[in-house]
Design an enzyme around this catalytic site. Structure first.
Site, PDB file in Angstrom:
ATOM      1  N   HIS A   1      -3.755   7.741   6.240  1.00 54.06           N
ATOM      2  CA  HIS A   1      -3.842   6.414   5.623  1.00 54.06           C
ATOM      3  C   HIS A   1      -5.153   5.770   6.063  1.00 54.06           C
ATOM      4  O   HIS A   1      -5.880   5.236   5.255  1.00 54.06           O
ATOM      5  CB  HIS A   1      -2.652   5.574   6.055  1.00 54.06           C
TER       6      HIS A   1
ATOM      7  N   HIS B   1      -9.913   0.821   0.300  1.00 53.04           N
ATOM      8  CA  HIS B   1      -8.451   0.769   0.260  1.00 53.04           C
ATOM      9  C   HIS B   1      -8.010   0.231  -1.093  1.00 53.04           C
ATOM     10  O   HIS B   1      -8.200  -0.946  -1.393  1.00 53.04           O
ATOM     11  CB  HIS B   1      -7.948  -0.135   1.391  1.00 53.04           C
TER      12      HIS B   1
ATOM     13  N   CYS C   1       0.806  -1.228   0.000  1.00 51.87           N
ATOM     14  CA  CYS C   1       0.000   0.000   0.000  1.00 51.87           C
ATOM     15  C   CYS C   1       0.836   1.273   0.000  1.00 51.87           C
ATOM     16  O   CYS C   1       0.293   2.366  -0.122  1.00 51.87           O
ATOM     17  CB  CYS C   1      -0.922  -0.002   1.201  1.00 51.87           C
TER      18      CYS C   1
END
Length: 515
Positions: A364, A400, A224
């Site tokens: 995040h 995400h 990520c």
């Protein structure tokens, strides 16, 4: 993630790892005179009298953003994407791409109605994995935004222009189909495109081949954290004189049975099947995991000298960044936030930004139990006064997007800079008491931002944040802002952080462009 806690995968002890003492020094700070900006009453400075540190002045080393392109659950248009974020609209819904009825998680931020018409020819379009299709479309749209679409690209030196678009998972559909064909039909039924379209470097390669760009070209895969690693590396190629322009970002298309099943096995996903649109709820006490998303986010980055020579539309400026590793656990974040906090500090040093200047964070914030609080702990290590800091979570609306998350959130950060609006963090119902920040809960806010920072920790655990610095109208003091999306923000500078499985941390900083 209890399933990954085998004895051979235990985390390293936190005690032996001590936070390094960073001597952050900004020489000739008094020489930098900030541009006065309109002052909003909603801002509370974290420090009223902070001298501005020195930033890069060499036009060959200053890196500017001249174009942005994306593929998202909200479509392929940057303005429409940000409008949806500002409206607090959720892009999460039940999966209908395949039969997910037997999975414990049956929803995601699935892209529907995607079309590559005008960007990829029909024959190649039918062959390509979605990961590659998203990259090519986002990359070409970014070039159009940079006034380099079509024949205009011939105006630049293609040997001095490169591509660095990463992915966390690669061509997962092609890989999955190839394995299935091998098992069911034998090796003769494996497509010859199996290896080329599955490997992670092919996104950058195909985009460069299509455009004829012969500069630095490769792909970074750090889960990520991928997109921010790509921005950081691309900017360094420009600063070292190895390229004048880079197309950089991330792409991902993992919402297929093996992708969903893999994250289910990690026990990382929310199982709120009865109400998918409220499943992604960062910092909420009732969060139960992240929600998968997909897409691509790409920036055109150029040296200021190159951009000005060709009369490019300069959208924002890249200030600096940093990368490091938690060196702790394969999937879990450090509870003390040390890896993330030191990465933030080093990015601030590289960008010429002091912690006291920050008052906005694009986090995040994946909506995982451990990750959300680990990020907050890291932020608190760097920023001692939380009263003037706002944070928000783009993932609350789009899910995400793994390797593409940093790219899509960087675009949201830059849009906050250019529009002056911060998008909300939706699904804020029962906030964690330790989150001592304004999370722009459920409704966009107006906010004046000078430096923006976005953090992207490792998948499912570490958070990401965006920091924006605010100069007050006097020109002598400034404060900093952390921004997510959906709030009104006049941003001069922003920092974006990323973190991924393996403990990969990265932080990049953007700002409003000042000649």
């Amino acid at each position: 993630m209890e399933a990954l806690q085998a004895s051979s995968l235990r985390a390293s002890p936190l005690k032996p790892l001590q936070k390094p003492k960073l001597n952050i020094h900004f020489p000739n700070a008094s020489r930098l005179v900030p541009r006065p900006t309109k002052k909003f009453s909603s801002i509370t400075a974290s420090s009223p009298t902070v001298s501005a540190p020195k930033r890069e002045k060499d036009p060959k080393k200053r890196v500017v953003i001249t174009g942005m392109g994306l593929v998202s659950v909200f479509g392929n248009d940057v303005d429409a994407y940000y409008d949806k974020l500002l409206a607090g609209e959720s892009g999460i819904g039940l999966i209908d791409r395949f039969d997910a009825s037997k999975f414990p998680t049956r929803f995601a931020g699935q892209i529907r109605g995607f079309s590559s018409q005008g960007y990829i020819d029909g024959k190649n379009d039918r062959r390509l994995d979605d990961c590659l299709r998203y990259c090519i479309v986002a990359g070409k749209k970014a070039l159009e935004d940079a006034d380099l679409g079509g024949d205009k690209l011939s105006m630049i030196d293609k040997e001095r222009a490169g591509v660095l678009v990463g992915t966390g998972m690669g061509g997962l559909t092609v890989f999955s189909d190839g394995v299935q064909n091998l098992i069911e039909k034998g090796y003769r039924k494996i497509t010859p495109f199996f290896i080329p379209y599955a490997i992670t470097n092919m996104s950058s390669a195909l985009l460069a081949i299509d455009l004829g760009l012969m500069g630095p070209n490769y792909s970074i895969s750090t889960a990520c954290a991928t997109s921010n690693y790509c921005f950081y590396a691309a900017a360094n190629h420009i600063r070292r004189g190895e390229a004048e322009m880079m197309i950089a970002g991330g792409t991902e298309a993992a919402i297929i049975p093996i992708g969903l099943g893999g994250f289910v096995a990690c026990r990382a996903l929310s199982q709120r099947n009865d109400d998918p649109q409220t499943a992604s709820r960062p910092w909420d006490k009732d969060r139960d995991g992240f929600v998968m998303g997909e897409g691509a986010g790409v920036l055109v980055m150029e040296s200021l000298e190159h951009a000005m020579k060709r009369g490019a539309p300069i959208i924002a400026e890249y200030l600096g960044g940093a990368v490091n590793c938690d060196a702790y656990h394969m999937t879990d974040p450090r509870s003390d936030g040390l890896g993330v906090s030191s990465c933030i500090e080093r990015s601030l040093e590289d960008a010429g930004v002091s912690p006291e200047e920050v008052n906005y964070i694009n986090a995040h914030a994946t909506s995982t139990l451990a990750g959300d609080l680990a990020e907050i702990n890291a932020i608190k290590k760097v920023f001692k006064n939380t009263s003037g800091i706002k944070i928000n979570a783009t993932k609350s609306m789009i899910g995400h997007c793994l390797g593409a998350a940093g790219g899509l959130e960087a675009i949201a950060t830059v849009k906050a800079i250019t529009t002056g609006w911060l998008h909300p963090s939706i699904n804020q119902f029962n906030p964690e008491p330790s989150v001592e920040f304004d999370t722009v809960a459920n409704k966009k806010q107006q906010h004046e931002v000078n430096v923006g920072k976005t953090l992207y920790p490792f998948l499912g655990s570490t958070p990401s944040l965006s920091i924006y610095l605010h100069f007050d109208g006097s020109g002598s003091s400034r404060t900093c802002v952390f921004c997510n999306s959906n709030r009104l923000v006049l941003v001069d500078s922003a920092i974006s952080n990323s973190f991924g499985f393996g403990g990969h941390n990265s932080v990049v900083a953007f700002s409003a462009f000042k000649p």
